[in-house]
Design a protein around this motif. Structure first.
Motif, mmCIF file in Angstrom:
data_model
loop_
_atom_site.group_PDB
_atom_site.id
_atom_site.type_symbol
_atom_site.label_atom_id
_atom_site.label_comp_id
_atom_site.label_asym_id
_atom_site.label_seq_id
_atom_site.Cartn_x
_atom_site.Cartn_y
_atom_site.Cartn_z
ATOM 1 N N VAL A 149 -13.145 25.917 -14.954
ATOM 2 C CA VAL A 149 -12.522 25.772 -13.631
ATOM 3 C C VAL A 149 -13.149 24.599 -12.877
ATOM 4 O O VAL A 149 -12.444 23.799 -12.235
ATOM 5 N N GLY A 150 -14.462 24.460 -12.950
ATOM 6 C CA GLY A 150 -15.129 23.337 -12.276
ATOM 7 C C GLY A 150 -14.683 21.997 -12.835
ATOM 8 O O GLY A 150 -14.387 21.056 -12.074
ATOM 9 N N MET A 151 -14.607 21.899 -14.161
ATOM 10 C CA MET A 151 -14.132 20.649 -14.773
ATOM 11 C C MET A 151 -12.681 20.378 -14.398
ATOM 12 O O MET A 151 -12.299 19.224 -14.149
ATOM 13 N N ALA A 152 -11.855 21.420 -14.347
ATOM 14 C CA ALA A 152 -10.442 21.246 -13.990
ATOM 15 C C ALA A 152 -10.301 20.733 -12.564
ATOM 16 O O ALA A 152 -9.513 19.813 -12.303
ATOM 17 N N ILE A 153 -11.064 21.285 -11.655
ATOM 18 C CA ILE A 153 -10.991 20.834 -10.261
ATOM 19 C C ILE A 153 -11.466 19.390 -10.135
ATOM 20 O O ILE A 153 -10.823 18.560 -9.480
ATOM 21 N N VAL A 154 -12.575 19.090 -10.775
ATOM 22 C CA VAL A 154 -13.114 17.725 -10.701
ATOM 23 C C VAL A 154 -12.124 16.721 -11.299
ATOM 24 O O VAL A 154 -11.823 15.692 -10.686
ATOM 25 N N LEU A 155 -11.601 17.000 -12.483
ATOM 26 C CA LEU A 155 -10.675 16.067 -13.129
ATOM 27 C C LEU A 155 -9.355 15.961 -12.374
ATOM 28 O O LEU A 155 -8.747 14.889 -12.333
ATOM 29 N N LEU A 214 -1.242 12.919 -13.199
ATOM 30 C CA LEU A 214 -2.672 12.795 -13.496
ATOM 31 C C LEU A 214 -3.449 14.013 -12.990
ATOM 32 O O LEU A 214 -4.378 14.482 -13.650
ATOM 33 N N ALA A 215 -3.063 14.538 -11.823
ATOM 34 C CA ALA A 215 -3.730 15.732 -11.303
ATOM 35 C C ALA A 215 -3.480 16.930 -12.218
ATOM 36 O O ALA A 215 -4.403 17.697 -12.521
ATOM 37 N N VAL A 216 -2.246 17.085 -12.671
ATOM 38 C CA VAL A 216 -1.926 18.195 -13.575
ATOM 39 C C VAL A 216 -2.666 18.018 -14.897
ATOM 40 O O VAL A 216 -3.232 18.978 -15.443
ATOM 41 N N LEU A 217 -2.675 16.804 -15.432
ATOM 42 C CA LEU A 217 -3.410 16.542 -16.675
ATOM 43 C C LEU A 217 -4.881 16.883 -16.515
ATOM 44 O O LEU A 217 -5.485 17.512 -17.385
ATOM 45 N N LEU A 234 -9.076 11.912 -11.534
ATOM 46 C CA LEU A 234 -8.071 11.068 -12.215
ATOM 47 C C LEU A 234 -7.106 10.396 -11.236
ATOM 48 O O LEU A 234 -6.899 9.184 -11.322
ATOM 49 N N PRO A 235 -6.501 11.119 -10.264
ATOM 50 C CA PRO A 235 -5.637 10.417 -9.306
ATOM 51 C C PRO A 235 -6.396 9.425 -8.422
ATOM 52 O O PRO A 235 -5.886 8.342 -8.120
ATOM 53 N N VAL A 236 -7.611 9.778 -8.015
ATOM 54 C CA VAL A 236 -8.397 8.862 -7.179
ATOM 55 C C VAL A 236 -8.745 7.597 -7.965
ATOM 56 O O VAL A 236 -8.694 6.483 -7.425
ATOM 57 N N ALA A 237 -9.062 7.738 -9.243
ATOM 58 C CA ALA A 237 -9.351 6.559 -10.067
ATOM 59 C C ALA A 237 -8.109 5.672 -10.187
ATOM 60 O O ALA A 237 -8.219 4.435 -10.146
ATOM 61 N N GLN A 238 -6.928 6.283 -10.326
ATOM 62 C CA GLN A 238 -5.701 5.489 -10.396
ATOM 63 C C GLN A 238 -5.439 4.779 -9.065
ATOM 64 O O GLN A 238 -5.073 3.606 -9.057
ATOM 65 N N LEU A 239 -5.624 5.475 -7.948
ATOM 66 C CA LEU A 239 -5.462 4.831 -6.639
ATOM 67 C C LEU A 239 -6.440 3.671 -6.470
ATOM 68 O O LEU A 239 -6.067 2.601 -5.968
ATOM 69 N N ASP A 259 0.801 -1.210 0.000
ATOM 70 C CA ASP A 259 0.000 0.000 0.000
ATOM 71 C C ASP A 259 0.842 1.272 0.000
ATOM 72 O O ASP A 259 0.297 2.357 -0.108
ATOM 73 N N ARG A 260 2.145 1.160 0.118
ATOM 74 C CA ARG A 260 3.003 2.339 0.140
ATOM 75 C C ARG A 260 3.423 2.719 -1.267
ATOM 76 O O ARG A 260 3.793 1.877 -2.069
ATOM 77 N N LEU A 261 3.369 4.009 -1.544
ATOM 78 C CA LEU A 261 3.771 4.507 -2.861
ATOM 79 C C LEU A 261 5.236 4.910 -2.833
ATOM 80 O O LEU A 261 5.697 5.503 -1.870
ATOM 81 N N ASP A 262 5.929 4.587 -3.898
ATOM 82 C CA ASP A 262 7.295 5.074 -4.059
ATOM 83 C C ASP A 262 7.242 6.390 -4.825
ATOM 84 O O ASP A 262 6.172 6.831 -5.240
ATOM 85 N N PRO A 263 8.382 7.062 -5.010
ATOM 86 C CA PRO A 263 8.347 8.350 -5.733
ATOM 87 C C PRO A 263 7.730 8.248 -7.125
ATOM 88 O O PRO A 263 7.043 9.186 -7.561
ATOM 89 N N ALA A 264 7.940 7.150 -7.829
ATOM 90 C CA ALA A 264 7.354 7.003 -9.167
ATOM 91 C C ALA A 264 5.825 7.002 -9.098
ATOM 92 O O ALA A 264 5.148 7.581 -9.956
ATOM 93 N N GLY A 265 5.271 6.367 -8.090
ATOM 94 C CA GLY A 265 3.821 6.363 -7.916
ATOM 95 C C GLY A 265 3.283 7.744 -7.603
ATOM 96 O O GLY A 265 2.244 8.151 -8.130
ATOM 97 N N TRP A 266 3.993 8.473 -6.737
ATOM 98 C CA TRP A 266 3.571 9.839 -6.424
ATOM 99 C C TRP A 266 3.652 10.734 -7.652
ATOM 100 O O TRP A 266 2.784 11.565 -7.878
#
Length: 190
Positions: free
Chosen positions: A60-66, A35-38, A70-75, A22-29
């Motif tokens: 702005v709303g779409m940017a905040i939501v995405l 994904l957050a920036v994208l 996206l990171p939560v979906a990857q997690l 369950d621990r992320l390494d730097p590559a995972g972070w």
């Protein structure tokens, strides 16, 4: 958390492995940050390059939501596969073409099967993205030339998804076909 106890290795080892998974390494972070920036940049780019500008609050709303989704979906994907470490270990097993002897079949075989299924989905997604890029290209040529940005997005998705396989499905199939034999005891003579 994975808790496999097949009676041969004990459940404690698998529980420890699952906690480490369950621990992320730097590559995972970095992947989550990317994904957050994208997610934050994509609505801005689509709005800026599109033929019809969107209202700023929608962008702005779409940017905040995405940027969150996206990171939560990857997690969630990693968690459903046993954790980030489990995904990384499975990828390593497939690349190496072997599984360490201390990993029970009940643990590694489902992981490698899931890895192969994920790669198949990526390949299907690559073909669908390529078809959409061609379709959108035809529409851009015949109707609106400003739609080439969407063609480029679909093309990039197609190339990215096809490059992520790089022989992984074949390697996972070979790994699943290999029958790991249990260690045999030496013959006893009288």
């Amino acid at each position: 958390m994975i808790d496999v106890d097949d009676g041969t290795t004990g459940g404690a080892r698998e529980r420890e492995t699952a906690d480490e998974d369950d621990r992320l390494d730097p590559a995972g972070w970095w992947q989550l940050a990317g994904l957050a920036v994208l997610g934050a940049v994509l609505p801005l780019a689509v709005s800026g390059l599109g033929t019809r500008p969107l209202p700023w609050f929608v962008v702005v709303g779409m940017a905040i939501v995405l940027a969150v989704v996206l990171p939560v979906a990857q997690l969630r994907t990693w968690w459903s596969r046993g954790g980030f470490g489990a995904v990384r270990a499975t990828r390593g097993w497939v690349r190496a073409g072997r599984v360490p002897d201390d990993v029970p079949d009940a643990l590694w075989r489902p992981r490698v099967r899931q890895f192969a299924a994920d790669l198949l989905r990526r390949r299907i997604s690559a073909w669908v993205s390529a078809a959409l890029a061609v379709l959108w290209g035809v529409l851009a040529v015949t109707d609106q030339p400003g739609e080439w940005v969407i063609v480029a997005v679909w093309a990039v998705l197609a190339v990215t998804n096809s490059l992520r396989d790089r022989g992984g499905r074949a390697a996972s199939d070979r790994l699943l076909a290999s029958a790991r034999r249990p260690a045999t005891l030496p013959a006893v003579t009288d």
